[in-house]
Enzyme design. Structure first.
Site, PDB file in Angstrom:
ATOM      1  N   ALA A 252       0.954  -1.158   0.094  1.00 46.39           N
ATOM      2  CA  ALA A 252       0.043  -0.044  -0.047  1.00 46.39           C
ATOM      3  C   ALA A 252       0.860   1.158  -0.162  1.00 46.39           C
ATOM      4  O   ALA A 252       1.952   1.102   0.437  1.00 46.39           O
ATOM      5  CB  ALA A 252      -0.950  -0.015   1.190  1.00 46.39           C
TER       6      ALA A 252
ATOM      7  N   THR B 209      -5.343  -0.086   8.650  1.00 50.41           N
ATOM      8  CA  THR B 209      -5.161   1.057   9.470  1.00 50.41           C
ATOM      9  C   THR B 209      -6.398   1.627  10.444  1.00 50.41           C
ATOM     10  O   THR B 209      -7.584   1.422  10.036  1.00 50.41           O
ATOM     11  CB  THR B 209      -4.598   2.121   8.749  1.00 50.41           C
ATOM     12  OG1 THR B 209      -4.445   3.152   9.703  1.00 50.41           O
ATOM     13  CG2 THR B 209      -5.298   2.752   7.810  1.00 50.41           C
ATOM     14  N   ASP B 210      -6.247   2.037  11.578  1.00 50.78           N
ATOM     15  CA  ASP B 210      -7.095   2.660  12.319  1.00 50.78           C
ATOM     16  C   ASP B 210      -7.479   3.964  12.000  1.00 50.78           C
ATOM     17  O   ASP B 210      -8.597   4.610  12.341  1.00 50.78           O
ATOM     18  CB  ASP B 210      -6.641   2.827  13.918  1.00 50.78           C
ATOM     19  CG  ASP B 210      -5.081   3.612  14.252  1.00 50.78           C
ATOM     20  OD1 ASP B 210      -4.878   4.088  12.982  1.00 50.78           O
ATOM     21  OD2 ASP B 210      -4.876   4.004  15.153  1.00 50.78           O
TER      22      ASP B 210
ATOM     23  N   TYR C   7      -5.439   9.232   2.071  1.00 60.28           N
ATOM     24  CA  TYR C   7      -4.878   7.911   2.595  1.00 60.28           C
ATOM     25  C   TYR C   7      -5.829   7.003   3.017  1.00 60.28           C
ATOM     26  O   TYR C   7      -6.184   6.002   2.730  1.00 60.28           O
ATOM     27  CB  TYR C   7      -3.521   8.082   3.354  1.00 60.28           C
ATOM     28  CG  TYR C   7      -3.088   6.874   4.135  1.00 60.28           C
ATOM     29  CD1 TYR C   7      -2.646   5.800   3.345  1.00 60.28           C
ATOM     30  CD2 TYR C   7      -2.960   6.893   5.326  1.00 60.28           C
ATOM     31  CE1 TYR C   7      -2.491   4.595   4.117  1.00 60.28           C
ATOM     32  CE2 TYR C   7      -2.727   5.541   6.366  1.00 60.28           C
ATOM     33  CZ  TYR C   7      -2.735   4.628   5.490  1.00 60.28           C
ATOM     34  OH  TYR C   7      -2.306   3.512   6.248  1.00 60.28           O
TER      35      TYR C   7
ATOM     36  N   LYS D 100      -7.696   3.466   2.134  1.00 58.38           N
ATOM     37  CA  LYS D 100      -7.606   2.132   2.919  1.00 58.38           C
ATOM     38  C   LYS D 100      -9.014   1.779   3.158  1.00 58.38           C
ATOM     39  O   LYS D 100      -9.348   0.636   3.504  1.00 58.38           O
ATOM     40  CB  LYS D 100      -6.757   2.484   4.423  1.00 58.38           C
ATOM     41  CG  LYS D 100      -5.238   2.402   3.774  1.00 58.38           C
ATOM     42  CD  LYS D 100      -4.752   1.310   3.135  1.00 58.38           C
ATOM     43  CE  LYS D 100      -4.785   0.101   3.996  1.00 58.38           C
ATOM     44  NZ  LYS D 100      -4.163  -1.140   3.347  1.00 58.38           N
TER      45      LYS D 100
ATOM     46  N   ASP E 163       0.838  22.854  10.978  1.00 60.42           N
ATOM     47  CA  ASP E 163       0.184  21.694  11.324  1.00 60.42           C
ATOM     48  C   ASP E 163      -0.476  21.156   9.676  1.00 60.42           C
ATOM     49  O   ASP E 163      -0.444  21.858   8.748  1.00 60.42           O
ATOM     50  CB  ASP E 163      -1.327  21.775  12.024  1.00 60.42           C
ATOM     51  CG  ASP E 163      -1.464  20.417  12.668  1.00 60.42           C
ATOM     52  OD1 ASP E 163      -0.820  19.524  12.261  1.00 60.42           O
ATOM     53  OD2 ASP E 163      -2.499  20.453  13.504  1.00 60.42           O
TER      54      ASP E 163
END
Length: 350
Positions: A81, A130-131, A159, A163, A288
């Site tokens: 991935a 993934t979480d 991303y 997923k 950020d």
């Protein structure tokens, strides 16, 4: 078992390959060798009789059919991935193509093989996710809870959206076609062989180089940190013991704010390789990331109670092992410094 491990030259995939070979499984490492892959990650098992490597892209259906025909695996562990959130902000198309279309192509090749082989009961397609597909939790563990396997999906980056889509495809292939699957969603991994674009290796390598150590925003974002060798052990446990059609959340039971994690790493470096000043003085707060999720936290009750698995390494132990590994393996990470994006700030597009 005979396993095909996709993405087996990457960070988590190589940990799975090393453990699986060590456990005596026949392992076919299938990897396209994109920018984050490195065959040095599996050098310790490369000469083993029960290991082989195939360079191929999961988006290439003919190549996937050939792998299944040539190796007739008992199981697929799908880790290949695109995984870096910052890169997904700058170039989402690659994530859609690899994580969604690639997973679809692999599922169809696996289904064709499984049907052609007479639908063997022991076959497994293990999809590793993934979480981040669950979105963002509030900052307070007491009131804002943790992710469970029943938490609604709410991806917030290209991303995590890619997923999430791949997770849905795997579930659909199980429900519609009966493909025997298991799924796992993990928290943030760290440890040896971590490609130097993610937080932990960036902190270590910038500190050693005397460069600013970048911390997004105020560093208040919280992650649940999972040592990669523990994760590999959990994945092999789910593959062999997990219930078909079921998903398992894998967490490290180690929540920490980013700024606290960075300070822990700096303190370990101060002890192991002291300089003229504390490495913590290099910490620099930067703008950020767009859409930066506040907190991830895994409720590991299901995997603990149903499969008897829990992490063996605390965050303090894992970080010390990780820092020492980078200090002892300078040749590995120096060889990656010229690869695209290493040492650059990515993901500033909005």
């Amino acid at each position: 078992m005979k396993l095909v491990v996709t993405g087996g030259a990457g960070f988590i995939g190589s940990a799975v390959v090393r453990q699986a070979v060590g456990q005596g499984h026949q392992v076919v490492n299938l990897d396209a060798l994109t920018y984050a892959a490195c065959l040095d990650n599996v050098a310790s098992v490369a000469e083993a009789e029960n290991y082989s490597f195939v360079q191929a892209d999961i988006r290439d259906r003919a190549a996937m059919d050939a792998v299944f025909a040539d190796h007739a695996p008992d199981a697929v562990m799908h880790l290949a991935a695109e995984s870096h959130v910052d890169r997904s902000i700058d170039g989402p198309g690659t994530f859609i193509d690899t994580n969604i279309t690639g997973t679809y192509t692999l599922l169809e090749a696996a289904r064709s093989f499984w049907v052609g082989a007479g639908r063997p009961e022991g076959f497994r397609f293990h999809h590793i996710s993934t979480d981040e597909v669950f979105g963002s939790l509030g900052p307070d563990p007491e009131t804002d809870g943790q992710f469970t396997e029943d938490t609604p999906y709410d991806p917030r980056s290209p991303y995590s959206a890619s997923k999430a889509a791949s997770d849905h495809l795997v579930r659909a292939w199980h429900e519609t076609y009966g493909l025997p699957v298991v799924l796992t969603n993990c928290s943030n991994n760290y440890g040896p062989y971590h490609f130097p674009e993610k937080l932990v290796p960036v902190v270590i390598l910038n500190a050693l180089a005397g460069k600013p150590i970048p911390v997004y925003g105020a560093g208040a974002n919280v992650r649940d940190w999972l040592y990669v060798e523990d994760h590999a052990d959990a994945l092999l446990t789910v593959l062999q013991k997990g219930e078909l059609g079921r998903s398992y959340n894998i967490g490290g039971e180690n929540e920490a704010r980013n700024i606290d994690l960075v300070r822990m790493i700096c303190a370990i470096l101060d002890e192991k390789r002291p300089g003229d000043r504390s490495y913590g003085e290099q910490i620099t707060f930067v703008t950020d990331r767009p859409g930066h999720d506040m907190r991830y936290a895994i409720d590991p009750t299901r995997i603990r109670e149903e499969l008897g698995w829990r992490p063996s390494v605390t965050l303090e132990q894992g970080l010390e092992k990780t820092v020492q590994w980078y200090l002892d393996n300078e040749s590995w990470w120096r060889a990656l410094q010229d690869r695209a994006g290493v040492g650059e700030r990515l993901g500033t597009s909005s």
